[in-house]
Design an enzyme around this catalytic site. Sequence first.
Site, short mmCIF file in Angstrom:
data_model
loop_
_atom_site.label_atom_id
_atom_site.label_comp_id
_atom_site.label_asym_id
_atom_site.label_seq_id
_atom_site.Cartn_x
_atom_site.Cartn_y
_atom_site.Cartn_z
N LYS A 62 0.81 -1.22 0.00
CA LYS A 62 0.00 0.00 0.00
C LYS A 62 0.83 1.26 0.00
CE LYS A 62 -4.43 -1.66 1.45
NZ LYS A 62 -5.70 -1.36 2.06
N LYS A 82 -4.93 -8.79 -6.81
CA LYS A 82 -6.24 -9.00 -6.20
C LYS A 82 -7.17 -7.83 -6.54
CE LYS A 82 -6.66 -6.94 -1.63
NZ LYS A 82 -8.07 -6.58 -1.54
N LYS A 100 -10.62 -2.41 -3.39
CA LYS A 100 -11.39 -1.18 -3.41
C LYS A 100 -10.51 -0.01 -3.77
CE LYS A 100 -13.96 -2.27 0.58
NZ LYS A 100 -12.89 -2.10 1.59
P1 ATP Z 1 -8.76 -1.73 0.34
O1 ATP Z 1 -8.24 -1.75 -1.07
O2 ATP Z 1 -9.20 -0.37 0.81
O3 ATP Z 1 -7.84 -2.43 1.32
P2 ATP Z 1 -10.24 -4.14 0.02
O4 ATP Z 1 -10.95 -4.33 -1.25
O5 ATP Z 1 -8.96 -4.86 0.22
O6 ATP Z 1 -10.11 -2.59 0.27
P3 ATP Z 1 -10.97 -4.59 2.78
O7 ATP Z 1 -12.02 -3.76 3.44
O8 ATP Z 1 -9.53 -4.28 3.05
O9 ATP Z 1 -11.25 -4.55 1.20
O10 ATP Z 1 -11.22 -6.11 3.10
C1 ATP Z 1 -12.51 -6.63 3.48
C2 ATP Z 1 -12.51 -8.14 3.37
O11 ATP Z 1 -12.51 -8.53 1.98
C3 ATP Z 1 -11.25 -8.81 3.97
O12 ATP Z 1 -11.66 -10.01 4.61
C4 ATP Z 1 -10.40 -9.13 2.77
O13 ATP Z 1 -9.54 -10.24 3.00
C5 ATP Z 1 -11.46 -9.46 1.74
N1 ATP Z 1 -10.99 -9.24 0.37
C6 ATP Z 1 -10.60 -8.05 -0.14
N2 ATP Z 1 -10.25 -8.19 -1.42
C7 ATP Z 1 -10.44 -9.51 -1.74
C8 ATP Z 1 -10.24 -10.27 -2.91
N3 ATP Z 1 -9.82 -9.70 -4.04
N4 ATP Z 1 -10.53 -11.60 -2.89
C9 ATP Z 1 -10.97 -12.18 -1.74
N5 ATP Z 1 -11.17 -11.51 -0.59
C10 ATP Z 1 -10.90 -10.19 -0.57
MG MG Z 2 -7.77 -4.49 1.94
#
Ligand code: ATP
Ligand code: MG
Length: 332
Positions: free
Chosen positions: A112, A195, A198
């Site tokens: 990050k 991956k 968001k």
């Molecule tokens: P950010 O980019 O802001 O970190 P994010 O998409 O990673 O957002 P989080 O809020 O950090 O989302 O994570 C919420 C949940 O979703 C966590 O349990 C994380 O492991 C899961 N998660 C996030 N992205 C994925 C993905 N691409 N595949 C499977 N699980 C995911």
């Molecule tokens: Mg995340």
Amino acid sequence: RPRVLSGIQPTADSFHFGNYLGALRQWVGLQHDHQPFFFIADLHAITVEQDPKVLRERTLRAAAQLLAMGIDPERSAIFVQSQVPAHAQLGWVLQCLTGFGEARRMTQFKDKSAKGGEGAASVGLFTYPVLQAADILLYRPHFVPVGEDQRQHLELTRDLAQRFNHRYKKTFRLPEPYILKATAKIADLQEPTAKMSKSASSAAGIIDLLDQPSVSAKKIRSAVTDSDNDVRFDRDEKPGVSNLLTIYSALTGEGVHDLVEQYAGRGYGDLKKDLAEIVVGVVTPFRDRTLELLDDQAYLSEVLRRGADQANEVAEATLRDVYQRVGFVAPT
Ligand code: ATP
Ligand code: MG
């Protein structure tokens, strides 16, 4: 009933299919025979810059999406992290138990902070995994349903719990990660070795749950695949197609191998077209329900207040034990 705990950051207007298949769907399923605590991680969100007005809106949108997905406030405590002060308070105690080198080994910080450079990243982004350990340990959960990217943080959480228990007195349960292998890492549609995220994915790479259904369909039809047009599951050689097969299989319950047989000789176009329709079928009612809930802010606030009451009760009790064991003098 075993306890579960998990959180999600309000870092976008919508959750995406990685969140849904990697974590949120398990949250919904676990409600029935577990005692769940689910929270919206606004303290974590501010580890990168957030606009205050947008953060507030996204926090409520997050709550509406969790309810629309089927999180039932009669079964689960749904709350906002900043409304439970014990998270930040235990976070500090755990920071003092964490080695600097140990924190530096966390790969999320490297990922990050890569774009702006380590010097521009906040100290909060660096200590994020330690706050996450506090989030979890306060509730003494048995299981933590998350995606694969959180495995390393769960290991740190267990290490810190063990260290505290050993140094003071047994206080924390060692939580188990609850990670479903098939959907633990949903990939970005445009960059299928990364991956879906968001904050890191491009708009075209991410299928948002709140996109207009026609937009989601278009994104799937334009997903990056390789050029040989042969539908096979091979994460290394064919990450794009394998990702689509993973999503397809997770949404329909059909096995990946059955899907490969079904699409043999038909090419990517058919696969994408069918998957687009399936996704539209999932997101359309979800989107309608979320928008309906967003119209009733009084109800959302009431759900979150009740959730925070339940969470505070458990979290404050754990924090009292911690403070006493560390040697802090309690107010009289
Ligand atoms: P950010 O980019 O802001 O970190 P994010 O998409 O990673 O957002 P989080 O809020 O950090 O989302 O994570 C919420 C949940 O979703 C966590 O349990 C994380 O492991 C899961 N998660 C996030 N992205 C994925 C993905 N691409 N595949 C499977 N699980 C995911
Ligand atoms: Mg995340």
